[in-house]
Scaffold this motif. Structure first.
Motif, PDB file in Angstrom:
ATOM      1  N   LYS A 317       0.808  -1.226   0.000  1.00  0.00           N
ATOM      2  CA  LYS A 317       0.000   0.000   0.000  1.00  0.00           C
ATOM      3  C   LYS A 317       0.841   1.277   0.000  1.00  0.00           C
ATOM      4  CE  LYS A 317      -2.280   1.345   3.518  1.00  0.00           C
ATOM      5  NZ  LYS A 317      -3.299   1.438   4.596  1.00  0.00           N
ATOM      6  N   SER A 318       2.154   1.168   0.260  1.00  0.00           N
ATOM      7  CA  SER A 318       2.980   2.375   0.236  1.00  0.00           C
ATOM      8  C   SER A 318       2.978   3.038  -1.141  1.00  0.00           C
ATOM      9  CB  SER A 318       4.417   2.063   0.665  1.00  0.00           C
ATOM     10  OG  SER A 318       5.071   1.232  -0.275  1.00  0.00           O
ATOM     11  N   VAL A 319       2.642   2.272  -2.183  1.00  0.00           N
ATOM     12  CA  VAL A 319       2.600   2.831  -3.532  1.00  0.00           C
ATOM     13  C   VAL A 319       1.468   3.844  -3.679  1.00  0.00           C
ATOM     14  CG1 VAL A 319       1.037   1.139  -4.609  1.00  0.00           C
ATOM     15  CG2 VAL A 319       2.888   2.141  -5.951  1.00  0.00           C
ATOM     16  N   GLU A 320       0.521   3.836  -2.763  1.00  0.00           N
ATOM     17  CA  GLU A 320      -0.620   4.744  -2.861  1.00  0.00           C
ATOM     18  C   GLU A 320      -0.222   6.211  -2.726  1.00  0.00           C
ATOM     19  OE1 GLU A 320      -3.436   3.257   0.012  1.00  0.00           O
ATOM     20  OE2 GLU A 320      -3.435   1.257  -0.894  1.00  0.00           O
ATOM     21  N   THR A 321       0.965   6.481  -2.192  1.00  0.00           N
ATOM     22  CA  THR A 321       1.416   7.874  -2.112  1.00  0.00           C
ATOM     23  C   THR A 321       1.647   8.494  -3.484  1.00  0.00           C
ATOM     24  OG1 THR A 321       3.730   7.161  -1.900  1.00  0.00           O
ATOM     25  CG2 THR A 321       2.492   7.518   0.143  1.00  0.00           C
ATOM     26  N   LEU A 322       1.762   7.650  -4.513  1.00  0.00           N
ATOM     27  CA  LEU A 322       1.926   8.176  -5.871  1.00  0.00           C
ATOM     28  C   LEU A 322       0.733   9.019  -6.290  1.00  0.00           C
ATOM     29  CD1 LEU A 322       3.362   5.036  -7.700  1.00  0.00           C
ATOM     30  CD2 LEU A 322       4.608   7.119  -7.082  1.00  0.00           C
ATOM     31  N   VAL A 323      -0.443   8.694  -5.768  1.00  0.00           N
ATOM     32  CA  VAL A 323      -1.641   9.466  -6.112  1.00  0.00           C
ATOM     33  C   VAL A 323      -1.532  10.874  -5.534  1.00  0.00           C
ATOM     34  CG1 VAL A 323      -4.147   9.614  -5.899  1.00  0.00           C
ATOM     35  CG2 VAL A 323      -3.054   7.395  -6.261  1.00  0.00           C
ATOM     36  N   GLN A 324      -1.004  10.998  -4.330  1.00  0.00           N
ATOM     37  CA  GLN A 324      -0.847  12.327  -3.741  1.00  0.00           C
ATOM     38  C   GLN A 324       0.162  13.157  -4.533  1.00  0.00           C
ATOM     39  OE1 GLN A 324       0.659  12.537   0.269  1.00  0.00           O
ATOM     40  NE2 GLN A 324       0.104  14.683   0.507  1.00  0.00           N
ATOM     41  N   VAL A 325       1.288  12.548  -4.918  1.00  0.00           N
ATOM     42  CA  VAL A 325       2.291  13.264  -5.712  1.00  0.00           C
ATOM     43  C   VAL A 325       1.689  13.717  -7.034  1.00  0.00           C
ATOM     44  CG1 VAL A 325       4.491  13.031  -6.947  1.00  0.00           C
ATOM     45  CG2 VAL A 325       4.238  12.055  -4.644  1.00  0.00           C
ATOM     46  N   ALA A 326       0.964  12.817  -7.708  1.00  0.00           N
ATOM     47  CA  ALA A 326       0.332  13.169  -8.980  1.00  0.00           C
ATOM     48  C   ALA A 326      -0.737  14.240  -8.785  1.00  0.00           C
ATOM     49  CB  ALA A 326      -0.272  11.926  -9.624  1.00  0.00           C
ATOM     50  N   GLY A 327      -1.427  14.199  -7.651  1.00  0.00           N
ATOM     51  CA  GLY A 327      -2.440  15.215  -7.381  1.00  0.00           C
ATOM     52  C   GLY A 327      -1.842  16.601  -7.225  1.00  0.00           C
ATOM     53  N   VAL A 328      -0.672  16.691  -6.596  1.00  0.00           N
ATOM     54  CA  VAL A 328       0.012  17.982  -6.499  1.00  0.00           C
ATOM     55  C   VAL A 328       0.374  18.482  -7.891  1.00  0.00           C
ATOM     56  CG1 VAL A 328       2.082  19.166  -5.672  1.00  0.00           C
ATOM     57  CG2 VAL A 328       0.874  17.564  -4.167  1.00  0.00           C
ATOM     58  N   LEU A 329       0.880  17.593  -8.747  1.00  0.00           N
ATOM     59  CA  LEU A 329       1.241  17.997 -10.104  1.00  0.00           C
ATOM     60  C   LEU A 329       0.006  18.402 -10.907  1.00  0.00           C
ATOM     61  CD1 LEU A 329       3.993  15.346 -10.821  1.00  0.00           C
ATOM     62  CD2 LEU A 329       4.330  17.807 -10.560  1.00  0.00           C
ATOM     63  N   ASP A 330      -1.112  17.714 -10.704  1.00  0.00           N
ATOM     64  CA  ASP A 330      -2.363  18.142 -11.357  1.00  0.00           C
ATOM     65  C   ASP A 330      -2.679  19.587 -10.980  1.00  0.00           C
ATOM     66  OD1 ASP A 330      -2.785  15.736 -12.629  1.00  0.00           O
ATOM     67  OD2 ASP A 330      -4.380  15.050 -11.270  1.00  0.00           O
ATOM     68  N   ARG A 331      -2.479  19.929  -9.737  1.00  0.00           N
ATOM     69  CA  ARG A 331      -2.786  21.298  -9.273  1.00  0.00           C
ATOM     70  C   ARG A 331      -1.752  22.284  -9.810  1.00  0.00           C
ATOM     71  NH1 ARG A 331      -3.814  19.917  -2.982  1.00  0.00           N
ATOM     72  NH2 ARG A 331      -4.314  22.147  -2.751  1.00  0.00           N
ATOM     73  N   VAL A 332      -0.512  21.851  -9.981  1.00  0.00           N
ATOM     74  CA  VAL A 332       0.492  22.706 -10.619  1.00  0.00           C
ATOM     75  C   VAL A 332       0.047  23.063 -12.032  1.00  0.00           C
ATOM     76  CG1 VAL A 332       2.845  22.720 -11.585  1.00  0.00           C
ATOM     77  CG2 VAL A 332       2.453  21.933  -9.221  1.00  0.00           C
ATOM     78  N   TYR A 333      -0.549  22.080 -12.707  1.00  0.00           N
ATOM     79  CA  TYR A 333      -1.019  22.297 -14.085  1.00  0.00           C
ATOM     80  C   TYR A 333      -2.422  22.903 -14.161  1.00  0.00           C
ATOM     81  CZ  TYR A 333       2.968  19.743 -15.965  1.00  0.00           C
ATOM     82  OH  TYR A 333       4.228  19.354 -16.324  1.00  0.00           O
ATOM     83  N   GLY A 334      -3.052  23.092 -13.022  1.00  0.00           N
ATOM     84  CA  GLY A 334      -4.395  23.677 -13.018  1.00  0.00           C
ATOM     85  C   GLY A 334      -5.463  22.765 -13.576  1.00  0.00           C
ATOM     86  N   ARG A 335      -5.302  21.447 -13.360  1.00  0.00           N
ATOM     87  CA  ARG A 335      -6.310  20.520 -13.890  1.00  0.00           C
ATOM     88  C   ARG A 335      -6.977  19.725 -12.773  1.00  0.00           C
ATOM     89  NH1 ARG A 335      -1.426  17.437 -16.904  1.00  0.00           N
ATOM     90  NH2 ARG A 335      -0.641  16.191 -15.164  1.00  0.00           N
TER      91      ARG A 335
END
Length: 335
Positions: A317-335
């Motif tokens: 389940k430690s791989v689930e942190t990838l969603v948080q990292v990707a979510g930050v990048l989504d917000r960087v891109y404004g999506r």
């Protein structure tokens, strides 16, 4: 145990994509005797021809479908970013463990779909966030976790690459998911959150540029310069800057600075190198070395994944942190 018995206990792996990164990760596994290399695949006839010389013990294929005809325990994916999601899902649905180059996928939603598939299949999923495995960052994270720096209230991150990608897909937002922020910034966001224990990110602001001109959300261009700031639920603030082709006077600047109430620490690349890193702690004007090169870190993430797979590891389940990292990048891109 004989060498033959030991080899038979190793995971049977396939490799999809044999560019520079794919070949490097494959060689790391071979050097560490961490797998049985069963089959490799690449769409390029020239690459397949070289592969027959590099890995004569492996079958050579042109497509993922051909690769999946072989008896495998896991698949290592090193293909263009737009293909990661569908290829990872196809492998997981066949019951294979997956190790994928970063980014695992282009958006948080795509990341979540892959992670859901890995959980459903109960298969080990890994992503090549390789800078976590540098000795420099390990030492800094240990210092933070042990409280040696006090409470971290600020993090400064940079990754400037003087060259940028040479593949056309990497400059297509639909194929790559973005430009330098997803290519380089993913490492920075991950290092900050991983070091601090993945606290909630409460606010993100960013500015993206292409050849010096500001980009708007939804642009058909990718950014070659990005700056972002995000606030954490802990009260800490993280500042990030990354770029391709910046006139910077050296090949690269890769740095992660952590500022705490009891001192600071930083990882910095040495003399513009992409590979050599040093780490130090700071107290006032004093500097205390934590790590210096050489440090052969590039293949550690995939070797660690392969060894876990050999030991029988299933979904982690430690791989689930990838969603948080990707979510930050989504917000960087404004999506």
């Amino acid at each position: 145990m004989t060498s033959t018995q030991k080899n038979n206990d190793l995971p049977r792996l396939g490799f999809l994509g044999l560019g520079w990164i794919g070949q490097h990760r494959m060689q790391a596994l071979r050097d560490e005797q961490a797998c049985r290399l069963v089959a490799v695949a690449d769409p390029s006839p020239d690459v397949r021809s070289r592969a027959r010389e590099l890995v004569p013990e492996a079958a050579v294929a042109a497509t993922l479908d051909e690769l999946l005809q072989h008896e495998l325990d896991g698949l290592v994916i090193a293909t263009p970013s737009a293909l990661h999601a569908q290829q990872s899902l196809a492998a997981l649905e066949r019951g294979l463990a997956v190790f994928c180059q970063k980014p695992l996928a282009r958006t948080a939603a795509e990341n979540q779909a892959i992670i859901d598939a890995a959980r459903k299949a109960d298969r080990l999923l890994g992503c090549d966030l390789s800078y976590r495995h540098t000795e420099a960052m390990k030492r800094i994270r240990n210092a933070v976790v042990e409280g040696e720096l006090g409470s971290i209230y600020a993090v400064d991150l940079v990754f400037h690459n003087a060259y940028g990608p040479d593949k056309s897909w990497a400059r297509d937002p639909q194929l790559a998911g973005g430009g330098c922020a997803i290519d380089l910034g993913i490492h920075l966001v991950d290092l900050a959150l991983w070091t601090l224990g993945f606290p909630e990110v409460t606010r993100v602001s960013s500015h993206l540029y292409a050849q010096g001109q500001p980009l708007q959300a939804g642009s058909t261009q990718v950014e070659d310069y990005a700056v972002a700031e995000f606030e954490l639920a802990t009260g800490a603030v993280v500042r990030m800057a990354c770029s391709w082709n910046l006139p910077f006077g050296r090949d690269a600047a890769i740095e992660a600075h952590f500022h705490g109430t009891q001192g600071g620490a930083a990882m910095t690349n040495v003399n513009g190198s992409f590979y050599d890193f040093a780490a130090a702690r700071f107290h006032g004007t004093e500097r205390f070395p934590l790590a210096d090169p050489p440090d052969a870190w590039g293949g550690r993430a995939v070797v660690d994944w392969a060894r876990k797979l050999a030991a029988g590891a299933r979904y982690d389940k430690s791989v689930e942190t990838l969603v948080q990292v990707a979510g930050v990048l989504d917000r960087v891109y404004g999506r």
